[in-house]
Motif scaffolding. Structure first.
Motif, short mmCIF file in Angstrom:
data_model
loop_
_atom_site.label_atom_id
_atom_site.label_comp_id
_atom_site.label_asym_id
_atom_site.label_seq_id
_atom_site.Cartn_x
_atom_site.Cartn_y
_atom_site.Cartn_z
N SER A 1 0.85 -1.22 -0.04
CA SER A 1 -0.02 0.00 0.04
C SER A 1 0.92 1.22 -0.07
CB SER A 1 -0.96 0.13 1.11
OG SER A 1 -0.29 0.05 2.41
N GLY A 2 2.06 1.05 0.71
CA GLY A 2 3.05 2.17 0.65
C GLY A 2 2.46 3.30 1.74
N ALA A 3 1.49 2.85 2.40
CA ALA A 3 0.88 3.81 3.39
C ALA A 3 0.78 3.22 4.75
CB ALA A 3 -0.55 4.02 3.01
N HIS A 4 0.72 3.94 5.72
CA HIS A 4 0.69 3.49 7.15
C HIS A 4 -0.19 2.29 7.44
CE1 HIS A 4 2.11 4.08 11.19
NE2 HIS A 4 0.94 4.13 11.43
N MET B 1 -6.57 4.84 6.07
CA MET B 1 -8.08 4.58 5.51
C MET B 1 -8.04 4.69 4.03
SD MET B 1 -11.68 5.66 6.83
CE MET B 1 -11.20 6.19 8.29
N ALA B 2 -7.50 3.73 3.29
CA ALA B 2 -7.22 3.74 1.73
C ALA B 2 -7.41 2.54 1.18
CB ALA B 2 -5.73 4.24 1.75
N LEU C 1 4.49 -16.02 1.96
CA LEU C 1 5.80 -15.54 2.00
C LEU C 1 6.10 -14.76 1.05
CD1 LEU C 1 8.01 -19.12 2.43
CD2 LEU C 1 7.31 -17.40 4.18
N THR C 2 5.20 -14.71 -0.27
CA THR C 2 5.50 -13.62 -1.13
C THR C 2 4.78 -12.47 -0.53
OG1 THR C 2 4.96 -15.44 -2.79
CG2 THR C 2 4.65 -13.24 -3.78
N LEU C 3 3.60 -12.44 -0.05
CA LEU C 3 3.03 -11.06 0.63
C LEU C 3 3.82 -10.48 1.54
CD1 LEU C 3 -0.71 -11.58 0.04
CD2 LEU C 3 1.05 -10.37 -1.40
N MET C 4 4.54 -11.54 2.34
CA MET C 4 5.41 -11.07 3.56
C MET C 4 6.36 -10.19 2.94
SD MET C 4 5.20 -14.43 6.09
CE MET C 4 6.56 -13.83 7.46
N HIS C 5 7.05 -10.87 1.97
CA HIS C 5 8.25 -10.35 1.11
C HIS C 5 7.81 -8.77 0.71
CE1 HIS C 5 12.15 -10.95 -0.39
NE2 HIS C 5 11.83 -9.97 -1.56
N SER C 6 6.80 -8.81 0.06
CA SER C 6 6.51 -7.49 -0.45
C SER C 6 5.76 -6.36 0.39
CB SER C 6 5.50 -7.56 -1.71
OG SER C 6 4.55 -8.25 -1.48
N CYS C 7 5.12 -7.16 1.39
CA CYS C 7 3.97 -6.13 2.31
C CYS C 7 4.07 -6.36 3.70
CB CYS C 7 2.55 -6.44 1.89
SG CYS C 7 2.32 -6.39 -0.09
N GLY C 8 5.10 -7.01 4.13
CA GLY C 8 5.01 -7.68 5.59
C GLY C 8 5.62 -6.32 6.62
N MET C 9 6.22 -5.52 6.08
CA MET C 9 6.81 -4.34 7.14
C MET C 9 6.26 -3.24 6.74
SD MET C 9 8.69 -6.48 8.66
CE MET C 9 9.93 -5.42 9.68
N PHE D 1 7.48 0.16 4.98
CA PHE D 1 8.94 0.12 5.12
C PHE D 1 9.34 -1.08 4.36
CE2 PHE D 1 13.05 -1.04 7.40
CZ PHE D 1 13.61 0.07 6.99
N SER D 2 8.27 -1.66 3.73
CA SER D 2 8.43 -3.06 3.02
C SER D 2 9.49 -3.18 2.03
CB SER D 2 7.37 -3.75 2.63
OG SER D 2 6.13 -3.91 3.58
N GLY D 3 9.49 -2.02 1.29
CA GLY D 3 10.46 -1.85 -0.06
C GLY D 3 11.73 -2.00 0.46
N GLU D 4 11.92 -1.03 1.32
CA GLU D 4 13.65 -0.82 2.11
C GLU D 4 14.02 -2.14 2.58
OE1 GLU D 4 13.94 2.97 3.47
OE2 GLU D 4 15.96 2.38 4.46
N PHE D 5 13.01 -2.84 3.51
CA PHE D 5 13.35 -4.19 4.00
C PHE D 5 13.69 -5.01 3.06
CE2 PHE D 5 12.49 -8.24 6.31
CZ PHE D 5 13.05 -7.70 7.55
#
Ligand SMILES: NC(=O)CC[C@H](N)C(=O)O
Length: 442
Positions: free
Chosen positions: A214-217, A221-222, A359-367, A370-374
Motif C-alpha cells: 500500500s505504501g501507506a501506514h 483509510m485507503a 511468504l510472497t506477500l510477507m516479502h512485498s508487504c510484511g513491514m 517500510f516493506s520496500g526498503e526491508f
C-alpha cells in the motif's frame, strides 16, 4: 563480519539446501504404500548403525553420549514432541541393543543425520555464537517508543529484548527475554492469511483483498482502485480476512478454530495458545480507527454483504491479542520456512501453496510502508507487529522471532530491524544474493 560462502561454517548452511530438497521428496514418497516396506527395512538398518555407533561391545548401547550428541546439534529434547521419548531416557545408563533399535527405529533416519551433524544447520555452534553476537550488538541500539495508541502496550517494559530461532529440522536457540509473553498484533496477519487461504481458497480471499504493497501506514483509510484493501498484511486487509473466515460459526467457535491452528503452527498441544484479554480489552476500548476503517469498507462494499461488523472487529482484535513468546513465534515462523510442516511435530498445518502465497506477500508487504526498503536491505519474508515483534522466515532453513517493544514511526521494532539487517548480511541470507545462486550450480 560477513563470512565466506565457500569456506567456513556458513557454507554448511548453503551446502545443506540441496539436502533439504531431498528431505522434502523423501516425505512425499513416504505416503506411497509400495515404498513403505522398503523404508521399514532401511529404518531398521539405520537404527542398527546408530546403535553400533554408541555400543562398545555390540550388546549394550550407551545412552548418555547418544543424548549429548542430539543436544549438541541444537535439538531441545524436553520440549520437542518428536523427541520426548529420548528425553525420558535421561538417567538410563545403557539399553540392550535390540531394545535400543526398536526404540529409535521410527526416527532412525532423522537421528542418524542429527548425530552425524547433518541437520540443516550443520555447524550449530557457529550459528549460535554469530546470533549471540548480533543480539549483543543490537542491545546497544536506542530509539523508538512503545506503541501507545493501545494503552496496554505503552505499559510494557521497553528494555525487553529477546530472540529465538528454530530450523526446519527443529534445532533451536534463544537469547535474552525469549520466554516473555507479548501480543502478536500484526505479526499474526501472515498466519491468519495462510490459514484463510487454506480455509476459503486464495481466489475467494483475493476476490476481496489485493496483493500490492500500500505504501501507506498500516491503518491508513485507503483502498485500491477496485475498493479492495491493498493486501492482507495491513489492518484493512486483515479486517476483511477476519470477516471471511468461518462467518457462519459463532464468534467463540471461530476464535477456537483459529487458536487451534496457532497451537499447531507452534507445535503445541491444543488449548496452549491463549488471548491476552487485558490487551484485547485495551485495544477494543480504543479501536475507533479500525471501526472507522471497517465502516468505510462497508460503505465501499469491500466486505461480503452479510458481514457482522461487531463480530469482525472483535475477531480481528482477538487475533491481534494472541499471546506468544519468541520460542513459540520462532517455531511458527519455522513452519512457514518448512512448507507448512511444523518442524517439531512433522504435522502439515498449512498447505505448501498457502505458504508460498504468504511468504510472497510477507516479502512485498510484511513491514508496512517500510516493506520496500526491508526487501532491498534484508531480502527475507518478515512480518512485524506494534507490540515490537518481528517474525522472519529464511525459506527452507529457519524461522526467527525477535521481540523488543520500542517501535519506529512505521510501527517496526527498532532493535528487531537492525537485527534483521545484520542477520542477512552475516549469513548472506538475502534471497537474491548472487553467491547463493552461484552455489546452487555446484
Ligand atoms: N501494526 C499492528 O501491529 C497493528 C495491530 C493493531 N492491533 C491494530 O489494529 O492497530
Amino acid at each position: 563480519m560477513a563470512a565466506s560462502l565457500r569456506k567456513g561454517p556458513v557454507s554448511h548452511l548453503f551446502s545443506s539446501i540441496s539436502k533439504i530438497r531431498l528431505l522434502y521428496s523423501a516425505r512425499l514418497l513416504s505416503s506411497d504404500g509400495i515404498r513403505t516396506a522398503v523404508t521399514e527395512n532401511n529404518h531398521k538398518d539405520k537404527a542398527r548403525v546408530l546403535a553400533e555407533r554408541y555400543s562398545l561391545d555390540g550388546a549394550k548401547v550407551k545412552i548418555d553420549p547418544f543424548l549429548q550428541d542430539l543436544v549438541k546439534t541444537g535439538l531441545k529434547l524436553e520440549n520437542d514432541p518428536r523427541l520426548l521419548k529420548y528425553h525420558k531416557m535421561n538417567g538410563v545408563e545403557e539399553l540392550h541393543i535390540n531394545e535400543f533399535i526398536s526404540a529409535v527405529q521410527d526416527d532412525a533416519d532423522f537421528l542418524q543425520r542429527a548425530v552425524e551433524g547433518k541437520l540443516v544447520v550443520e555447524d550449530f555452534d557457529y550459528v549460535k555464537s554469530t546470533i549471540d553476537n548480533i543480539y549483543n550488538e543490537c542491545s546497544e541500539i536506542k530509539g523508538g517508543k512503545n506503541a501507545s495508541y493501545i494503552p496496554e502496550l505503552s505499559l510494557v517494559d521497553p528494555s525487553l529484548w529477546g530472540i529465538s530461532l528454530c530450523t526446519v529440522d527443529g534445532q533451536r536457540h534463544s537469547v535474552g527475554d525469549s520466554s516473555t509473553s507479548f501480543t502478536i498484533q500484526s505479526a499474526g496477519k501472515c498466519f491468519n492469511y495462510a490459514i484463510g487461504c487454506d480455509e476459503i481458497g486464495r481466489e475467494r480471499v483475493h476476490q476481496y483483498i489485493g496483493m500490492e504493497p500500500s505504501g501507506a501506514h498500516f491503518n491508513r483509510m485507503a483502498l485500491n482502485n477496485k475498493s479492495k484493501p491493498h493486501n492482507p498484511m495491513i489492518n484493512s486487509g486483515a479486517l476483511v480476512l477476519s470477516s471471511l473466515i468461518k462467518p457462519r460459526l459463532s464468534l467463540h467457535e471461530r476464535m477456537g478454530f483459529l487458536l487451534r491452528k496457532f497451537d499447531e503452527l507452534a507445535g503445541l498441544p491444543p488449548r496452549s495458545i491463549k488471548i491476552d484479554t487485558i490487551t484485547c480489552d485495551s485495544e477494543m476500548e480504543h479501536c475507533d480507527k479500525n471501526m472507522a476503517l471497517i465502516y468505510y469498507m462497508k460503505s465501499k462494499k469491500s466486505l461480503p454483504s452479510d458481514t457482522s461488523i461487531d463480530d469482525t472487529i472483535k475477531l480481528y482484535t482477538r487475533l491481534c491479542s494472541i499471546e506468544i513468546d519468541c520460542y513459540k513465534g520462532a517455531v511458527m515462523a519455522a513452519t512457514l520456512a518448512n512448507g507448512g510442516v511444523c518442524p517439531i511435530t512433522n504435522k502439515q498445518v498449512v498447505t505448501p501453496a498457502s505458504v508460498r502465497h504468504t511468504l510472497t506477500l510477507m516479502h512485498s508487504c510484511g513491514m508496512y510502508d517500510f516493506s520496500g526498503e526491508f526487501a532491498f536491505n534484508v531480502g527475507l519474508p518478515a512480518k512485524s507487529g506494534v507490540s515490537g515483534v518481528i517474525v522472519v522466515v529464511v525459506p527452507h532453513i529457519m524461522g526467527l522471532c525477535l521481540y523488543s517493544p520500542p517501535v519506529n514511526d512505521n510501527g517496526n521494532s527498532v532493535k528487531g530491524l537492525e537485527f534483521c539487517r545484520r542477520l542477512s548480511k552475516d549469513f548472506h541470507f538475502h534471497l537474491y544474493h548472487s553467491q547463493f545462486h552461484q552455489h546452487q550450480k555446484f
